[in-house]
Scaffold this motif. Structure first.
Motif, short mmCIF file in Angstrom:
data_model
loop_
_atom_site.label_atom_id
_atom_site.label_comp_id
_atom_site.label_asym_id
_atom_site.label_seq_id
_atom_site.Cartn_x
_atom_site.Cartn_y
_atom_site.Cartn_z
N SER A 257 0.87 -1.29 -0.02
CA SER A 257 0.02 0.06 -0.01
C SER A 257 0.84 1.17 -0.15
O SER A 257 0.15 2.36 -0.18
N VAL A 258 2.06 1.26 0.36
CA VAL A 258 3.07 2.23 0.25
C VAL A 258 4.11 2.26 -0.69
O VAL A 258 4.90 2.87 -0.78
N GLY A 259 3.59 1.26 -1.68
CA GLY A 259 4.35 1.28 -3.02
C GLY A 259 5.45 0.32 -3.36
O GLY A 259 5.94 0.32 -4.43
N TRP A 260 5.46 -0.60 -2.48
CA TRP A 260 6.41 -2.15 -2.66
C TRP A 260 5.88 -2.84 -3.43
O TRP A 260 4.33 -3.05 -3.39
N THR A 261 6.28 -3.60 -4.12
CA THR A 261 6.02 -5.05 -4.64
C THR A 261 6.06 -6.01 -3.60
O THR A 261 7.06 -5.87 -2.89
N GLU A 262 5.14 -7.16 -3.86
CA GLU A 262 5.48 -8.30 -2.92
C GLU A 262 6.69 -9.09 -3.14
O GLU A 262 7.52 -9.35 -2.07
N GLU A 263 7.40 -8.93 -4.32
CA GLU A 263 8.64 -9.31 -4.42
C GLU A 263 9.58 -8.74 -3.91
O GLU A 263 10.61 -9.19 -3.08
N GLU A 264 9.36 -7.43 -3.86
CA GLU A 264 10.52 -6.54 -2.75
C GLU A 264 10.34 -6.71 -1.24
O GLU A 264 11.49 -6.78 -0.72
N SER A 285 4.94 6.46 8.28
CA SER A 285 5.47 7.73 8.38
C SER A 285 6.82 7.76 7.77
O SER A 285 7.19 9.15 7.08
N MET A 286 7.60 6.88 8.00
CA MET A 286 9.04 6.87 7.49
C MET A 286 8.84 7.03 5.85
O MET A 286 9.63 7.80 5.40
N MET A 287 8.09 6.26 5.20
CA MET A 287 8.09 6.31 3.88
C MET A 287 7.57 7.83 3.38
O MET A 287 7.94 8.30 2.26
N ASP A 288 6.55 8.12 3.94
CA ASP A 288 5.95 9.50 3.75
C ASP A 288 7.19 10.63 3.90
O ASP A 288 7.54 11.42 2.80
N PHE A 289 7.99 10.56 4.83
CA PHE A 289 9.09 11.50 5.24
C PHE A 289 10.07 11.32 3.93
O PHE A 289 10.54 12.50 3.32
N PHE A 290 10.58 10.21 3.84
CA PHE A 290 11.82 10.04 2.71
C PHE A 290 11.32 10.17 1.31
O PHE A 290 11.91 10.92 0.62
N LEU A 291 9.96 9.88 0.90
CA LEU A 291 9.42 10.01 -0.35
C LEU A 291 9.09 11.71 -0.62
O LEU A 291 9.41 12.28 -1.81
N GLU A 297 14.09 8.50 -4.02
CA GLU A 297 13.46 7.51 -4.88
C GLU A 297 12.87 6.05 -3.94
O GLU A 297 13.75 5.86 -3.16
N ARG A 298 11.97 5.57 -4.39
CA ARG A 298 11.37 4.39 -3.92
C ARG A 298 12.45 3.41 -3.95
O ARG A 298 12.61 2.76 -2.78
N LYS A 299 13.04 3.02 -5.06
CA LYS A 299 14.06 2.07 -5.17
C LYS A 299 15.21 2.36 -4.07
O LYS A 299 15.79 1.45 -3.81
N THR A 300 15.74 3.67 -3.92
CA THR A 300 16.58 3.82 -3.07
C THR A 300 16.32 3.16 -1.69
O THR A 300 17.12 2.72 -0.70
N ILE A 301 15.09 3.50 -1.07
CA ILE A 301 14.51 2.95 0.28
C ILE A 301 14.59 1.37 -0.01
O ILE A 301 15.04 0.81 0.91
N ALA A 339 21.15 8.28 1.54
CA ALA A 339 21.14 7.05 2.20
C ALA A 339 22.67 6.62 2.80
O ALA A 339 22.70 6.16 3.92
N THR A 340 23.60 7.22 1.90
CA THR A 340 24.91 6.75 2.23
C THR A 340 25.31 7.59 3.78
O THR A 340 25.90 6.77 4.77
N PHE A 341 24.83 8.57 3.58
CA PHE A 341 25.03 9.49 5.20
C PHE A 341 24.27 9.18 6.19
O PHE A 341 24.92 8.79 7.43
N LEU A 342 22.99 8.70 5.98
CA LEU A 342 21.99 8.16 7.18
C LEU A 342 22.78 6.67 7.67
O LEU A 342 22.35 6.31 8.81
N LYS A 343 23.15 5.98 6.97
CA LYS A 343 23.88 4.73 7.25
C LYS A 343 25.32 4.90 8.21
O LYS A 343 25.65 3.84 8.48
N LEU A 344 25.64 5.93 8.07
CA LEU A 344 27.06 6.12 8.92
C LEU A 344 27.04 5.76 10.27
O LEU A 344 26.00 6.08 10.59
N SER A 345 28.15 5.39 10.89
CA SER A 345 28.00 5.36 12.14
C SER A 345 28.18 6.75 12.70
O SER A 345 28.51 7.78 11.98
N GLU A 346 27.74 6.81 13.94
CA GLU A 346 27.77 8.16 14.76
C GLU A 346 29.02 8.88 14.53
O GLU A 346 28.92 9.94 14.26
N LYS A 347 30.12 8.33 14.88
CA LYS A 347 31.65 8.81 14.66
C LYS A 347 31.75 9.35 13.46
O LYS A 347 32.30 10.31 13.24
#
Length: 375
Positions: A257-264, A285-291, A297-301, A339-347
């Protein structure tokens, strides 16, 4: 008129009326009989139970006023094994009949067995309070075999101690009905000993599911191509086993319902199974914020499912605020994959996105969340 008449009631009659009402209301708070009354007093004064707990216990357990030697000897026995007053009270609250237990012929051999195997100091009292059912089972027919089976997977007494501290039910009545068949199932499926040990230490409650449910979960994972030797197998098993078919279907439909396919969804489950435990509210809420706010892009999420599990308030929002400022100052490229920056460690995030630009962007640390982030 009625007020005037009441004022003329003789004082003696009025006092008598008040006394009758007092006796009527106060009598309802007394225990129903003398035996219950003594039991409550004993549980409070000798065992340390709170008044309300003592009242509750007294409804199902009575202490003979003329024979307190037995319960007193049990209390003394428990304290000789380092049970503190709080342990004694909590144990009796959970298992009142312990006050009638045979200490030398029943409790002592069991206590000594656990002490010999590493449950020293406060560990034994803590185990007893967590799940008293362990000590209501047979030492030779239940406790020892359970301990030996756990040792096959966990190897050391220290690991067994850790597992039981987190999940004492592993050695209680449910062991033969659920835990043992589920361990046997995993072994039969080819799950390695070290992976079963990881399950016992990190997600022991997964083994409480009915064997029927675990058989179904194992079969479903096989259909998805998640093999027992894969790193994510145990994680996927624990997630899927927690849901019935209806819940699982609703999870998949929610993602669709938020845009994913079942395969995904299924592809993500294989790589990052814990995402399927997230609430519908969080995912939406997270999908709404990112999109819509960050224009991802949805594929990035889909390619970075961990983004949906991060804390929004402590990680996602502060970092996005910093990245917006840096983009506006042209300090990072506009087409940078956030996404690269969001996944970095805190340090690493602090070094690459905050500390590096503090001189050029006054107040950047405060934008990120203040001095606490810089510690």
């Amino acid at each position: 008129m009625s007020t005037h008449m009441n004022s003329n009631i003789p004082l003696g009659n009025l006092l008598s009326l008040i006394q009758k009402r007092f006796l009527k209301t106060s009598s309802t708070t007394l225990p129903p009989n003398a035996s219950s009354s003594f039991t409550v007093q004993y549980l409070v004064n000798s065992c340390g139970l709170p008044q309300q707990s003592a009242l509750s216990v007294s409804k199902k357990f009575q202490i003979d006023e003329n024979n307190t030697q037995k319960p007193q000897s049990v209390i003394q026995f428990l304290k000789s094994y380092d049970f503190q007053d709080a342990h004694v009270a909590k144990l009796i609250e959970k298992w009142p009949a312990v006050l009638r237990s045979r200490t030398e012929g029943n409790l002592k051999p069991k206590f000594d067995f656990f002490i010999t195997n590493g449950f020293v100091g406060q560990l034994l009292p803590q185990l007893a309070v967590l799940d008293p059912r362990i000590f209501r089972t047979s030492l030779d027919a239940h406790i020892k075999p359970c301990f030996e089976l756990l040792k096959r997977f966990l190897k050391t007494n220290e690991n067994i101690l850790t597992a039981l501290s987190r999940a004492p039910f592993l050695m209680s009545f449910s062991f033969n009905a659920t835990v043992r068949p589920n361990l046997d199932l995993l072994k039969k499926q080819g799950v390695t000993v070290d992976r079963v040990a990881k399950l016992l230490l990190s997600q022991p409650r997964s083994l409480q599911h009915s064997n029927e449910r675990m058989v179904y979960a194992v079969s479903y994972l096989k259909q998805l191509g998640i093999e027992p030797d894969k790193r994510m197998y145990i994680h996927a098993l624990t997630v899927f086993a927690r849901m019935n078919e209806s819940t699982w279907r609703k999870k998949i439909d929610m993602f669709k319902s938020v845009g994913w396919t079942e395969e995904e969804v299924l592809w993500t489950f294989k790589r990052f199974p814990c995402l399927l435990l997230s609430s519908e509210e969080k995912i939406r809420s997270m999908m709404d914020f990112f999109l819509n706010k960050m224009k991802l892009e949805r594929k990035t999420i889909v390619a970075n499912p961990a983004l949906l599990k991060y804390s929004f308030g402590n990680r996602i929002l502060p970092r996005c605020n910093v990245l917006k400022v840096l983009k506006s100052k042209k300090l990072i490229k506009g087409d940078t994959n956030i996404a690269t920056f969001l996944k970095l460690s805190e340090k690493d995030f602090m070094e690459r996105c905050v500390t590096k630009y503090e001189d050029k962007v006054p107040g950047l640390l405060e934008t990120y969340g203040g001095i606490d982030k810089g510690k």
